[in-house]
Motif scaffolding. Structure first.
Motif, PDB file in Angstrom:
ATOM      1  N   LEU A 161      -7.938  62.797-136.457  1.00 15.68           N
ATOM      2  CA  LEU A 161      -6.984  62.530-135.383  1.00 15.68           C
ATOM      3  C   LEU A 161      -7.401  63.220-134.088  1.00 15.68           C
ATOM      4  O   LEU A 161      -7.188  62.690-132.991  1.00 15.68           O
ATOM      5  N   THR A 162      -8.007  64.390-134.211  1.00 20.16           N
ATOM      6  CA  THR A 162      -8.513  65.085-133.019  1.00 20.16           C
ATOM      7  C   THR A 162      -9.624  64.276-132.361  1.00 20.16           C
ATOM      8  O   THR A 162      -9.651  64.113-131.132  1.00 20.16           O
ATOM      9  N   ILE A 163     -10.534  63.763-133.171  1.00 12.52           N
ATOM     10  CA  ILE A 163     -11.618  62.922-132.647  1.00 12.52           C
ATOM     11  C   ILE A 163     -11.040  61.686-131.964  1.00 12.52           C
ATOM     12  O   ILE A 163     -11.507  61.262-130.900  1.00 12.52           O
ATOM     13  N   MET A 164     -10.009  61.102-132.572  1.00  5.36           N
ATOM     14  CA  MET A 164      -9.379  59.926-131.989  1.00  5.36           C
ATOM     15  C   MET A 164      -8.802  60.237-130.612  1.00  5.36           C
ATOM     16  O   MET A 164      -8.975  59.469-129.659  1.00  5.36           O
ATOM     17  N   LEU A 165      -8.105  61.371-130.476  1.00  4.46           N
ATOM     18  CA  LEU A 165      -7.519  61.735-129.190  1.00  4.46           C
ATOM     19  C   LEU A 165      -8.597  61.963-128.136  1.00  4.46           C
ATOM     20  O   LEU A 165      -8.441  61.559-126.975  1.00  4.46           O
ATOM     21  N   VAL A 166      -9.683  62.608-128.530  1.00  6.32           N
ATOM     22  CA  VAL A 166     -10.783  62.842-127.592  1.00  6.32           C
ATOM     23  C   VAL A 166     -11.359  61.512-127.111  1.00  6.32           C
ATOM     24  O   VAL A 166     -11.631  61.319-125.922  1.00  6.32           O
ATOM     25  N   ASN A 167     -11.537  60.560-128.048  1.00  4.70           N
ATOM     26  CA  ASN A 167     -12.050  59.246-127.658  1.00  4.70           C
ATOM     27  C   ASN A 167     -11.068  58.505-126.762  1.00  4.70           C
ATOM     28  O   ASN A 167     -11.472  57.805-125.832  1.00  4.70           O
ATOM     29  N   THR A 211     -10.065  72.198-129.391  1.00  2.00           N
ATOM     30  CA  THR A 211      -9.779  73.551-129.884  1.00  2.00           C
ATOM     31  C   THR A 211      -8.490  73.585-130.688  1.00  2.00           C
ATOM     32  O   THR A 211      -8.422  74.189-131.768  1.00  2.00           O
ATOM     33  N   PHE A 212      -7.457  72.919-130.181  1.00  2.03           N
ATOM     34  CA  PHE A 212      -6.180  72.872-130.894  1.00  2.03           C
ATOM     35  C   PHE A 212      -6.335  72.187-132.244  1.00  2.03           C
ATOM     36  O   PHE A 212      -5.820  72.662-133.266  1.00  2.03           O
ATOM     37  N   GLY A 213      -7.061  71.070-132.270  1.00  6.27           N
ATOM     38  CA  GLY A 213      -7.288  70.357-133.525  1.00  6.27           C
ATOM     39  C   GLY A 213      -8.048  71.206-134.533  1.00  6.27           C
ATOM     40  O   GLY A 213      -7.723  71.212-135.730  1.00  6.27           O
ATOM     41  N   ASP A 214      -9.062  71.919-134.061  1.00  6.51           N
ATOM     42  CA  ASP A 214      -9.839  72.782-134.961  1.00  6.51           C
ATOM     43  C   ASP A 214      -8.978  73.900-135.559  1.00  6.51           C
ATOM     44  O   ASP A 214      -9.104  74.231-136.741  1.00  6.51           O
ATOM     45  N   VAL A 215      -8.114  74.478-134.729  1.00  7.24           N
ATOM     46  CA  VAL A 215      -7.248  75.566-135.198  1.00  7.24           C
ATOM     47  C   VAL A 215      -6.270  75.046-136.252  1.00  7.24           C
ATOM     48  O   VAL A 215      -6.092  75.665-137.308  1.00  7.24           O
ATOM     49  N   VAL A 216      -5.651  73.912-135.995  1.00  7.94           N
ATOM     50  CA  VAL A 216      -4.683  73.347-136.945  1.00  7.94           C
ATOM     51  C   VAL A 216      -5.385  72.979-138.245  1.00  7.94           C
ATOM     52  O   VAL A 216      -4.875  73.247-139.346  1.00  7.94           O
ATOM     53  N   ALA A 217      -6.559  72.363-138.161  1.00  8.45           N
ATOM     54  CA  ALA A 217      -7.305  71.979-139.361  1.00  8.45           C
ATOM     55  C   ALA A 217      -7.661  73.191-140.198  1.00  8.45           C
ATOM     56  O   ALA A 217      -7.575  73.142-141.430  1.00  8.45           O
ATOM     57  N   SER A 218      -8.057  74.278-139.552  1.00  4.87           N
ATOM     58  CA  SER A 218      -8.398  75.488-140.297  1.00  4.87           C
ATOM     59  C   SER A 218      -7.170  76.116-140.942  1.00  4.87           C
ATOM     60  O   SER A 218      -7.260  76.727-142.028  1.00  4.87           O
ATOM     61  N   ILE A 278      -6.723  65.738-139.991  1.00  2.88           N
ATOM     62  CA  ILE A 278      -6.446  66.350-138.688  1.00  2.88           C
ATOM     63  C   ILE A 278      -7.685  66.319-137.801  1.00  2.88           C
ATOM     64  O   ILE A 278      -7.601  66.031-136.599  1.00  2.88           O
ATOM     65  N   ASN A 279      -8.845  66.586-138.375  1.00  6.98           N
ATOM     66  CA  ASN A 279     -10.080  66.484-137.594  1.00  6.98           C
ATOM     67  C   ASN A 279     -10.287  65.062-137.085  1.00  6.98           C
ATOM     68  O   ASN A 279     -10.735  64.843-135.951  1.00  6.98           O
TER      69      ASN A 279
END
Length: 217
Positions: free
Chosen positions: A150-156, A205-212, A147-148
């Motif tokens: 995929l979050t990085i991918m979306l940011v890029n 923020t959303f990615g971090d919350v889901v990953a946690s 998930i982290n």
């Protein structure tokens, strides 16, 4: 700002969301299996295939090492073949997805490598097949890292989508270039940057919350 310019901002924002959403979905659908294959076919892993691993690795590295702006231009014939055009939102999705797929693959591979090898060995000792090891051990244990990634991918992709605007890709990047730069309207450029910053912060923020939430450690 005039109502016309505000309307342009909204349309460009929607175009950016469409580009990032579709390209991100394609990259996720293709990149996760690619990362799994890269991981499990590596030497010493559950489905060791050195030749396949090296071949895929070379292909992934070749795409990742190509700057995005050059990749966009290089695959214009492919973009036209798929979308019928080389400019606009639909055309920008093709290079965005192609650039993101190997990036996701490597991120997923890295997340899977972080899984404790003892868990894999224990599953194999109990007679688990390679598919069962992947489904029951590797993916669940690596889910926060996936998930982290995929979050990085979306940011890029958000950054790449803005870059695509420089060559007629549409979206906020195109608006910033045409109005903020070419028409000397710095307030437009500042607004584009502000919107992109806010979107990136929300996605992260959303990615971090889901990953946690999925991290059971």
């Amino acid at each position: 700002m005039s109502s016309e310019l505000l309307s342009l901002f909204w349309d460009s924002f929607v175009e950016t969301l469409i580009m990032v959403g579709i390209a991100g979905g394609i990259a996720t659908a293709v990149g996760i299996p690619l990362g799994l294959i890269l991981s499990i076919t590596a030497p010493g892993n559950v489905l060791e295939r050195p030749l396949l691993n090296r071949t895929l690795g070379l292909l992934v590295n070749a795409v990742r090492s190509t700057p995005f702006i050059i990749l966009m231009v290089a695959i214009i014939p492919l973009t036209r073949l798929i979308t019928g055009t080389s400019i606009g939102t639909a055309a920008a999705v093709v290079p965005l997805a192609i650039a993101a797929i190997p990036f996701v693959g490597r991120l997923i591979e890295g997340a899977l490598r972080e899984v404790d090898a003892g868990l894999v060995e224990a599953a194999q000792a109990m007679g688990a097949t390679p598919l069962q090891v992947v489904r029951k051990v590797l993916v669940p244990e690596a889910l926060p890292g996936i998930i982290n990634g995929l979050t990085i991918m979306l940011v890029n992709l958000i950054g790449f989508s803005a870059m695509a605007g420089a060559v007629g890709g549409g979206g906020l990047g195109d608006l910033g270039i045409r109005y903020g730069y070419q028409r000397f309207m710095p307030e437009v450029m500042a607004m584009v940057v502000l919107i992109l910053i806010v979107v990136v912060q929300l996605v992260q923020t959303f990615g971090d919350v889901v990953a946690s939430r999925v991290d059971h450690r």
